[in-house]
Design a protein around this motif. Structure first.
Motif, PDB file in Angstrom:
ATOM      1  N   UNK A   1      -6.720  -1.001   2.882  1.00 47.62           N
ATOM      2  CA  UNK A   1      -6.215  -2.259   3.459  1.00 47.62           C
ATOM      3  C   UNK A   1      -4.689  -2.321   3.336  1.00 47.62           C
ATOM      4  N   UNK A   2      -4.164  -3.475   3.748  1.00 46.48           N
ATOM      5  CA  UNK A   2      -2.722  -3.643   3.800  1.00 46.48           C
ATOM      6  C   UNK A   2      -2.056  -3.582   2.426  1.00 46.48           C
ATOM      7  N   UNK A   3      -2.723  -4.167   1.427  1.00 51.20           N
ATOM      8  CA  UNK A   3      -2.145  -4.213   0.081  1.00 51.20           C
ATOM      9  C   UNK A   3      -2.050  -2.819  -0.522  1.00 51.20           C
ATOM     10  N   UNK A   4      -3.062  -1.998  -0.266  1.00 50.83           N
ATOM     11  CA  UNK A   4      -3.056  -0.618  -0.755  1.00 50.83           C
ATOM     12  C   UNK A   4      -1.931   0.161  -0.085  1.00 50.83           C
ATOM     13  N   UNK A   5      -1.746  -0.065   1.230  1.00 56.06           N
ATOM     14  CA  UNK A   5      -0.664   0.615   1.959  1.00 56.06           C
ATOM     15  C   UNK A   5       0.681   0.251   1.387  1.00 56.06           C
ATOM     16  N   UNK A   6       0.896  -1.046   1.124  1.00 53.30           N
ATOM     17  CA  UNK A   6       2.162  -1.529   0.587  1.00 53.30           C
ATOM     18  C   UNK A   6       2.421  -0.910  -0.782  1.00 53.30           C
ATOM     19  N   UNK A   7       1.374  -0.838  -1.587  1.00 49.66           N
ATOM     20  CA  UNK A   7       1.488  -0.268  -2.922  1.00 49.66           C
ATOM     21  C   UNK A   7       1.886   1.207  -2.825  1.00 49.66           C
ATOM     22  N   UNK A   8       1.274   1.937  -1.889  1.00 49.04           N
ATOM     23  CA  UNK A   8       1.576   3.354  -1.700  1.00 49.04           C
ATOM     24  C   UNK A   8       3.030   3.546  -1.277  1.00 49.04           C
ATOM     25  N   UNK A   9       3.517   2.666  -0.412  1.00 50.53           N
ATOM     26  CA  UNK A   9       4.904   2.751   0.051  1.00 50.53           C
ATOM     27  C   UNK A   9       5.858   2.606  -1.134  1.00 50.53           C
ATOM     28  N   UNK A  10       5.605   1.625  -1.995  1.00 54.20           N
ATOM     29  CA  UNK A  10       6.466   1.396  -3.169  1.00 54.20           C
ATOM     30  C   UNK A  10       6.372   2.573  -4.137  1.00 54.20           C
ATOM     31  N   UNK A  11       5.166   3.097  -4.322  1.00 48.40           N
ATOM     32  CA  UNK A  11       4.946   4.207  -5.265  1.00 48.40           C
ATOM     33  C   UNK A  11       5.617   5.500  -4.801  1.00 48.40           C
ATOM     34  N   UNK A  12       5.780   5.670  -3.481  1.00 44.77           N
ATOM     35  CA  UNK A  12       6.332   6.930  -2.969  1.00 44.77           C
ATOM     36  C   UNK A  12       7.788   6.795  -2.530  1.00 44.77           C
ATOM     37  N   UNK A  13       8.377   5.591  -2.658  1.00 47.91           N
ATOM     38  CA  UNK A  13       9.769   5.383  -2.247  1.00 47.91           C
ATOM     39  C   UNK A  13      10.692   6.334  -3.002  1.00 47.91           C
ATOM     40  N   UNK A  14      11.752   6.794  -2.350  1.00 46.12           N
ATOM     41  CA  UNK A  14      12.722   7.697  -2.969  1.00 46.12           C
ATOM     42  C   UNK A  14      13.683   6.899  -3.853  1.00 46.12           C
ATOM     43  N   UNK A  15      14.019   5.695  -3.422  1.00 46.54           N
ATOM     44  CA  UNK A  15      14.907   4.845  -4.219  1.00 46.54           C
ATOM     45  C   UNK A  15      14.104   4.107  -5.289  1.00 46.54           C
ATOM     46  N   UNK A  16      14.798   3.788  -6.374  1.00 44.97           N
ATOM     47  CA  UNK A  16      14.164   3.029  -7.441  1.00 44.97           C
ATOM     48  C   UNK A  16      14.015   1.570  -7.049  1.00 44.97           C
ATOM     49  N   UNK A  17      12.902   0.968  -7.433  1.00 45.22           N
ATOM     50  CA  UNK A  17      12.668  -0.458  -7.188  1.00 45.22           C
ATOM     51  C   UNK A  17      12.251  -1.089  -8.514  1.00 45.22           C
ATOM     52  N   UNK A  18      13.056  -2.071  -8.954  1.00 42.05           N
ATOM     53  CA  UNK A  18      12.808  -2.734 -10.235  1.00 42.05           C
ATOM     54  C   UNK A  18      12.768  -4.235  -9.984  1.00 42.05           C
ATOM     55  N   UNK A  19      11.773  -4.937 -10.531  1.00 44.29           N
ATOM     56  CA  UNK A  19      11.828  -6.397 -10.462  1.00 44.29           C
ATOM     57  C   UNK A  19      12.008  -6.948 -11.868  1.00 44.29           C
ATOM     58  N   UNK A  20      12.808  -8.028 -11.937  1.00 41.76           N
ATOM     59  CA  UNK A  20      13.049  -8.712 -13.218  1.00 41.76           C
ATOM     60  C   UNK A  20      12.740 -10.195 -13.051  1.00 41.76           C
ATOM     61  N   UNK A  21      12.476 -10.859 -14.186  1.00 36.34           N
ATOM     62  CA  UNK A  21      12.375 -12.319 -14.149  1.00 36.34           C
ATOM     63  C   UNK A  21      13.770 -12.906 -14.344  1.00 36.34           C
ATOM     64  N   UNK A  22      13.868 -14.228 -14.427  1.00 40.44           N
ATOM     65  CA  UNK A  22      15.198 -14.858 -14.490  1.00 40.44           C
ATOM     66  C   UNK A  22      15.866 -14.668 -15.858  1.00 40.44           C
ATOM     67  N   UNK A  23      15.144 -14.104 -16.825  1.00 37.41           N
ATOM     68  CA  UNK A  23      15.777 -13.765 -18.111  1.00 37.41           C
ATOM     69  C   UNK A  23      16.190 -12.296 -18.157  1.00 37.41           C
TER      70      UNK A  23
END
Ligand code: HEM
Length: 131
Positions: A1-23
Motif C-alpha cells: 500500500x501507499x504507507x509501505x511505499x512511502x516507508x521504502x522511499x525514506x529507507x532508501x533515500x541517499x540523503x539523511x532524513x532526521x526528525x526532532x521534536x521541539x526540544x
C-alpha cells in the motif's frame, strides 16, 4: 500500500532524513542519516540532535530552537544552510542542511535533510588550486 511505499522511499533515500521534536530530541532517523554520521539508528533516537555537531553550535542549538519557537523567525528553515556535522568518530564534515517545520495534529516536529557535500568541497578545492 501507499504507507509501505512511502516507508521504502525514506529507507532508501541517499540523503539523511532526521526528525526532532521541539526540544531537539531525535525521533526518527533514516538509514542514510545513520550511515553519514557513523551511528546505528538506535544510538541516535532519543538523543539530542546537538550530538551531531561541533561547538559552538553544540551548546547553542537548544537555544536556536527555543528562539524559533518564541519568535517564529528561522535562520535555516525555508532557506537551508551549509553547516559542519560531527561523526561518531569525531571527524567533522560539511553538509547542506534544509529544515522544514511540520505541524502535526497534536504537536510540532522538524524534519532535517542532510546532504553530505564533502566530495563537492574537495572538487571545488582542487579546481581552485588548478587555476
Ligand atoms: C537552527 C546548526 C542539525 C533543527 C540552527 C542554526 C544553526 C544550526 C547554525 C541557526 C542559528 C541561528 O539562529 O543563526 C545545526 C548544525 C547541525 C544541525 C551544525 C548539524 C548536525 C539540525 C537538524 C535539525 C535541526 C538535523 C532538524 C531535524 C533546527 C531548528 C532550528 C535550527 C528547528 C531553528 C529554526 C531556524 O533557525 O531555522 N541549527 N543544526 N538542526 N536547527 Fe539546526
Amino acid at each position: 500500500d501507499n504507507q509501505t511505499r512511502l516507508k521504502t522511499i525514506i529507507e532508501t533515500a541517499v540523503d539523511g532524513i532526521i526528525t526532532i521534536d521541539t526540544r531537539g530530541i531525535m525521533e526518527s532517523v533514516n538509514p542514510a542519516a545513520a550511515r553519514i554520521f557513523g551511528y546505528d539508528t538506535a544510538e541516535m533516537i532519543g538523543q539530542n540532535v546537538s550530538l551531531l555537531m561541533p561547538e559552538p553550535d553544540h551548546s547553542l542549538h537548544d537555544g536556536y530552537i527555543a528562539r524559533y519557537m518564541r519568535t517564529g523567525e528561522g535562520q535555516i528553515i525555508g532557506k537551508g544552510r551549509e553547516v559542519l556535522g560531527k561523526k561518531k568518530t569525531g571527524k567533522l564534515f560539511p553538509f547542506f542542511l534544509s529544515i522544514a517545520e511540520v505541524k502535526l495534529q497534536d504537536k510540532t516536529i522538524f524534519t532535517g535533510i542532510v546532504h553530505d557535500i564533502t566530495d563537492l568541497k574537495k572538487t571545488e578545492e582542487r579546481l581552485r588550486e588548478s587555476e
